[in-house]
Write a protein that holds these residues in place. Sequence first.
Motif, PDB file in Angstrom:
ATOM      1  N   SER A  95       0.768  -1.145   0.019  1.00  0.00           N
ATOM      2  CA  SER A  95       0.200  -0.005   0.119  1.00  0.00           C
ATOM      3  C   SER A  95       0.755   1.351   0.039  1.00  0.00           C
ATOM      4  O   SER A  95       0.425   2.545   0.160  1.00  0.00           O
ATOM      5  N   ASP A 112      -1.432  -2.568   4.435  1.00  0.00           N
ATOM      6  CA  ASP A 112      -2.479  -1.867   4.930  1.00  0.00           C
ATOM      7  C   ASP A 112      -3.239  -2.831   5.863  1.00  0.00           C
ATOM      8  O   ASP A 112      -2.685  -3.524   6.546  1.00  0.00           O
ATOM      9  N   GLU A 177      -1.399   3.484   4.859  1.00  0.00           N
ATOM     10  CA  GLU A 177      -1.682   3.591   3.561  1.00  0.00           C
ATOM     11  C   GLU A 177      -0.452   4.094   2.673  1.00  0.00           C
ATOM     12  O   GLU A 177      -0.198   4.083   1.551  1.00  0.00           O
ATOM     13  N   GLU A 191      -5.439   6.420   7.188  1.00  0.00           N
ATOM     14  CA  GLU A 191      -6.734   6.771   6.623  1.00  0.00           C
ATOM     15  C   GLU A 191      -7.875   7.017   7.656  1.00  0.00           C
ATOM     16  O   GLU A 191      -8.858   7.768   7.557  1.00  0.00           O
ATOM     17  N   GLU A 245      -3.789   8.370   1.584  1.00  0.00           N
ATOM     18  CA  GLU A 245      -3.596   7.114   0.771  1.00  0.00           C
ATOM     19  C   GLU A 245      -2.150   7.256   0.137  1.00  0.00           C
ATOM     20  O   GLU A 245      -1.814   6.422  -0.060  1.00  0.00           O
ATOM     21  N   GLU A 261      -6.972  10.569   0.248  1.00  0.00           N
ATOM     22  CA  GLU A 261      -7.748   9.628  -0.939  1.00  0.00           C
ATOM     23  C   GLU A 261      -8.875  10.270  -1.707  1.00  0.00           C
ATOM     24  O   GLU A 261      -9.190  10.007  -2.899  1.00  0.00           O
ATOM     25  N   THR A 399      -7.155  -1.754  -6.717  1.00  0.00           N
ATOM     26  CA  THR A 399      -6.341  -1.034  -6.184  1.00  0.00           C
ATOM     27  C   THR A 399      -4.831  -1.016  -6.612  1.00  0.00           C
ATOM     28  O   THR A 399      -4.440  -2.215  -6.422  1.00  0.00           O
ATOM     29  N   GLU A 401      -1.287   0.707  -5.600  1.00  0.00           N
ATOM     30  CA  GLU A 401      -1.176   1.816  -4.489  1.00  0.00           C
ATOM     31  C   GLU A 401       0.517   2.083  -4.168  1.00  0.00           C
ATOM     32  O   GLU A 401       0.553   2.369  -3.165  1.00  0.00           O
TER      33      GLU A 401
END
Length: 447
Positions: A95, A112, A177, A191, A245, A261, A399, A401
């Motif tokens: 992440s 994450d 994240e 987050e 994020e 995010e 996702t 990331e």
Amino acid sequence: MKTRLLTLALLALTAPAAAQETFPATLAGHAYLPAMSLVAPPADAPRDAWISGKFTGAARNAVPMSVEGDTGAQHGKRLTGISLPFIGQPLQGFSGFAMDRADDGSVFVLTDNGFGSKANSPDTMLFFSRIDTDFDTGKVDVRETVFLHDPDFKVPFRISWDGTDSRYLTGADFDLESIQRIGDSVWIGDEFGPYLIEAGLDGRVKGVYPTMKDGKQLKGADTPGISATSVIGKDWTVARSGGYEGMALQPGTGLLWAMLEKPLLGEDGKAEGDFLRVLAFDPAKRDWTGESFKFKLAEGATAIGDFNFIDATRALVIERDNGEGEPSLKCAGEAKPDCFPSPAMVKHVVLIDTASVDAEGYVRRIGQIDLMNIADPDNRARIATDGGEAGRFSLPFFTIEDVMRVDETHIMVAVDNNLPFSSGRKLNAAADNEVVLLSVPELLSAK
């Protein structure tokens, strides 16, 4: 002529809405950590940590490998072939990449919060790892896994395993994240709060910092203290799963730029716009500077995945939609096992220039690459893509990331595979933790 010049000036003010050019990308390497990769918890962790994912269903389930994961209603509830709960802790979910590598050249990568929410992740441990990717063999070597723990009570609220001696952090405490290394510390963007967390390279928490903007703390739906009686737009303005994020470390200034995010919420509880706020934090002073800018999302994009500088002012941002799977296999009607109801469409790596911010606070988008259209002339792809085509590689994942610059012509991109709930490469197999090396000289040289 004056009218034409005025029109051009007005167009320039709105330029951040779309990247100026889409540059080519070529697959230079492809590696992956298999989806079903687990790690043992530390010896002093609670016994609860040995079976993870017990709370991902409607009721507590402590029978290992008894319930097969699926992709959820949005993606057709296709079975992924891997069952919960797990014996041990999953290494899933890359992440965030740290810009500065470890002393041995390995890359700091963050995992994450576990299974996606506070409620379903109280038995998953929070950690970061150091990985070394061998693109010649296609293997990802996890050199070290470091578990976050809070023996000094730096976390300002009760944690899931509060009464234990080790006080390891779980996915019910934070949703990690983004990560950066600064000296003997790692800084992690969360987050839930959203918070910034400072920890030693041994995972020991040194501090937790709430987000301050205009003298007030920004809070989200999952910030401790927010309840069912709290008022959206007043008591909390950060959307659920809308915290940090991406978080980039700026060379020269040493500032951390933390990117939300999702858009902030206004007093009416609705998104303030189709842009994301990016806030500056000074790790030396351990305080927010008050500086910020806006990143405008492209049409169809709903969120970002990662954010890292490549020089003093230019940075890479992953932006994405919520789709997964190749568009060629889009379901014509109702969702079925042999099609993707919501395929991947918008998956970009965008190059921005933080030295160029317009009067409204929007950062300039220099250009982008399309992660759904990567040339693969040398057949470097190691996993076939359902619905794919010869000579084209894609990252058709919900996702994506992780992104970082490798050298003057290459970047590295990796996937959060949401084990065992995502299967973008295949219709009926859980996604692996894929890491790709992309040749993008035109993107990296663009100004």
